[in-house]
Enzyme design. Sequence first.
Site, PDB file in Angstrom:
ATOM      1  N   GLU A 110      44.484  49.454  29.355  1.00 50.92           N
ATOM      2  CA  GLU A 110      43.395  47.488  29.259  1.00 50.92           C
ATOM      3  C   GLU A 110      41.902  47.757  28.265  1.00 50.92           C
ATOM      4  O   GLU A 110      41.582  48.614  29.038  1.00 50.92           O
ATOM      5  CB  GLU A 110      43.753  47.716  30.126  1.00 50.92           C
ATOM      6  CG  GLU A 110      44.993  46.973  30.479  1.00 50.92           C
ATOM      7  CD  GLU A 110      45.147  46.600  32.252  1.00 50.92           C
ATOM      8  OE1 GLU A 110      44.126  46.348  32.963  1.00 50.92           O
ATOM      9  OE2 GLU A 110      45.953  46.745  32.939  1.00 50.92           O
ATOM     10  N   CYS A 166      34.715  45.374  28.015  1.00 50.82           N
ATOM     11  CA  CYS A 166      35.153  46.133  28.639  1.00 50.82           C
ATOM     12  C   CYS A 166      36.229  47.311  28.689  1.00 50.82           C
ATOM     13  O   CYS A 166      37.266  47.192  28.124  1.00 50.82           O
ATOM     14  CB  CYS A 166      35.603  46.340  30.055  1.00 50.82           C
ATOM     15  SG  CYS A 166      36.148  46.792  31.984  1.00 50.82           S
ATOM     16  N   CYS A 175      44.409  56.940  36.864  1.00 48.61           N
ATOM     17  CA  CYS A 175      43.550  57.879  37.267  1.00 48.61           C
ATOM     18  C   CYS A 175      43.817  58.582  38.806  1.00 48.61           C
ATOM     19  O   CYS A 175      45.015  57.904  38.833  1.00 48.61           O
ATOM     20  CB  CYS A 175      42.363  56.842  37.582  1.00 48.61           C
ATOM     21  SG  CYS A 175      41.498  57.102  37.928  1.00 48.61           S
ATOM     22  N   CYS A 227      41.050  55.600  45.040  1.00 48.13           N
ATOM     23  CA  CYS A 227      40.726  54.426  45.300  1.00 48.13           C
ATOM     24  C   CYS A 227      41.543  53.877  45.759  1.00 48.13           C
ATOM     25  O   CYS A 227      42.460  52.839  45.072  1.00 48.13           O
ATOM     26  CB  CYS A 227      39.273  54.040  44.474  1.00 48.13           C
ATOM     27  SG  CYS A 227      38.149  54.854  43.915  1.00 48.13           S
ATOM     28  N   CYS A 230      42.359  49.609  44.148  1.00 47.52           N
ATOM     29  CA  CYS A 230      42.019  49.821  43.001  1.00 47.52           C
ATOM     30  C   CYS A 230      43.943  50.115  42.136  1.00 47.52           C
ATOM     31  O   CYS A 230      44.208  50.931  42.322  1.00 47.52           O
ATOM     32  CB  CYS A 230      41.684  51.041  42.414  1.00 47.52           C
ATOM     33  SG  CYS A 230      41.596  51.159  40.507  1.00 47.52           S
ATOM     34  N   CYS A 250      41.472  45.544  37.622  1.00 51.78           N
ATOM     35  CA  CYS A 250      41.397  46.144  36.710  1.00 51.78           C
ATOM     36  C   CYS A 250      42.845  47.369  36.786  1.00 51.78           C
ATOM     37  O   CYS A 250      43.504  47.383  37.362  1.00 51.78           O
ATOM     38  CB  CYS A 250      40.553  47.209  36.650  1.00 51.78           C
ATOM     39  SG  CYS A 250      40.083  48.864  36.078  1.00 51.78           S
TER      40      CYS A 250
HETATM   41  N1  SAH Z   1      36.219  54.802  38.372  1.00 51.11           N
HETATM   42  C1  SAH Z   1      34.868  54.205  38.091  1.00 51.11           C
HETATM   43  C2  SAH Z   1      34.814  53.281  36.700  1.00 51.11           C
HETATM   44  C3  SAH Z   1      36.372  51.697  36.853  1.00 51.11           C
HETATM   45  S1  SAH Z   1      36.520  50.739  38.320  1.00 51.11           S
HETATM   46  C4  SAH Z   1      34.249  53.901  38.870  1.00 51.11           C
HETATM   47  O1  SAH Z   1      35.480  53.799  40.010  1.00 51.11           O
HETATM   48  O2  SAH Z   1      33.359  53.550  39.105  1.00 51.11           O
HETATM   49  C5  SAH Z   1      35.192  49.503  37.724  1.00 51.11           C
HETATM   50  C6  SAH Z   1      34.968  48.953  38.933  1.00 51.11           C
HETATM   51  O3  SAH Z   1      36.027  48.484  39.470  1.00 51.11           O
HETATM   52  C7  SAH Z   1      34.989  49.522  40.033  1.00 51.11           C
HETATM   53  O4  SAH Z   1      33.355  49.822  40.838  1.00 51.11           O
HETATM   54  C8  SAH Z   1      35.677  50.394  41.012  1.00 51.11           C
HETATM   55  O5  SAH Z   1      36.152  50.201  42.308  1.00 51.11           O
HETATM   56  C9  SAH Z   1      36.166  48.442  41.039  1.00 51.11           C
HETATM   57  N2  SAH Z   1      37.281  47.718  41.426  1.00 51.11           N
HETATM   58  C10 SAH Z   1      38.905  48.541  41.115  1.00 51.11           C
HETATM   59  N3  SAH Z   1      39.654  47.810  41.532  1.00 51.11           N
HETATM   60  C11 SAH Z   1      39.323  46.506  41.993  1.00 51.11           C
HETATM   61  C12 SAH Z   1      39.483  45.333  42.689  1.00 51.11           C
HETATM   62  N4  SAH Z   1      40.807  45.216  42.990  1.00 51.11           N
HETATM   63  N5  SAH Z   1      38.485  44.160  43.330  1.00 51.11           N
HETATM   64  C13 SAH Z   1      37.196  44.694  43.121  1.00 51.11           C
HETATM   65  N6  SAH Z   1      36.966  45.666  42.350  1.00 51.11           N
HETATM   66  C14 SAH Z   1      37.489  46.267  41.673  1.00 51.11           C
END
Ligand code: SAH
Length: 351
Positions: free
Chosen positions: A102, A115, A122, A126, A129, A343
């Site tokens: 995406e 973006c 990944c 987390c 996510c 995301c």
């Molecule tokens: N792996 C990298 C970049 C990808 S995610 C990182 O962890 O920074 C980009 C941002 O979106 C990160 O801060 C991630 O923690 C956040 N993110 C992912 N899923 C999310 C969600 N459901 N709600 C809010 N932020 C989210």
Amino acid sequence: MTDSIPRYFVRQMDIKSLKQEELKILIKDMGEPAFRAGQIYEWMHVKLVSDYDEMTNLSKALRQRLKEEYPLTVLLKEDMQESAQDGTRKYLFRLPDGNMVESVFMRYKHGNSVCISSQVGCRMGCRFCASTIDGLVRSLTASEMLEQIYSVIRDTGERVSNVVVMGIGEPMDNYDNIVRFYRLLTDEKGYNLSGRNVTISTCGIVPGIYKLADEGLSLTLALSLHAPTDEKRRTIMPIANEYSISELIEACTYYFEKTGRRITLEYSLIAGVNDSLEDAEDLGRIAKKLGAHINLIPVNSVKERDYKRGTKEAIEAFKNKLEKNANNVTIRREMGQDIDGACGQLRRKYL
Ligand code: SAH
């Protein structure tokens, strides 16, 4: 044995991921004059063509040979959703091997931003996510990252002035390709984006932060902190079991000293998990130590996960607390709320 090696034995060179000097060697090996390298590079990275046939100052024979020996990486627009509210566009791109990623195109007053994803899936895990639910499939090549931007530019017909690596994937888990991507994107003979307008976001892989600091790049580093104590951070981010917040602070301090670039702290606000006023207090202290800007992201709820965002009031109260302590803080403006928000969600819909 005069027969040529069967095509499938030849490891194909990804021509769009080559730096100019590397491309020169390849062109020379093909028996072509060196200036062809400059022409091809310009077609790929300045004129952004997606087919050798558009490279009209090359002979037909050379175009044919390039087509066969070094196919250009192009992405297929599998799906696109445009927000009726703010014109944000979310793209689902099909990679040459069939995998999907995406990318998001956003219009801001200060210019257009894209973006991009850095991996297919990944492995950071987390908890909130969507991108990590099925783990990592593979990392993207430099050309696959560039091509997300180039495809959006071709599709919109608009210039892009900001690039954030905040889509699917952990950029530090694809370190070499990320640095190569950055160098190509900011090359003055290429698309020539200002390095300052590139942001790379990491969940906090400490050795990667040190390595990047020594690379001599002018990009902005964003750290996904999401919790102000190790204990709390471990409940939502597995990477916190590997690196502590104090190690992160040390690494980010080093990054700032080496590059002069301030860190951005990203903080996804999750109701009842990390949004208390005490959390704001602790977060503020960390940000102050780093001189960092804080970017609050009200968590996007993901179908497979049960994390929820707090009320508007709770989010405002958290922000006010930070501001009272003289922290520099913004709430991420929410773009494209009427299209698949978080995301990795569009890709999941297709899996
Ligand atoms: N792996 C990298 C970049 C990808 S995610 C990182 O962890 O920074 C980009 C941002 O979106 C990160 O801060 C991630 O923690 C956040 N993110 C992912 N899923 C999310 C969600 N459901 N709600 C809010 N932020 C989210």
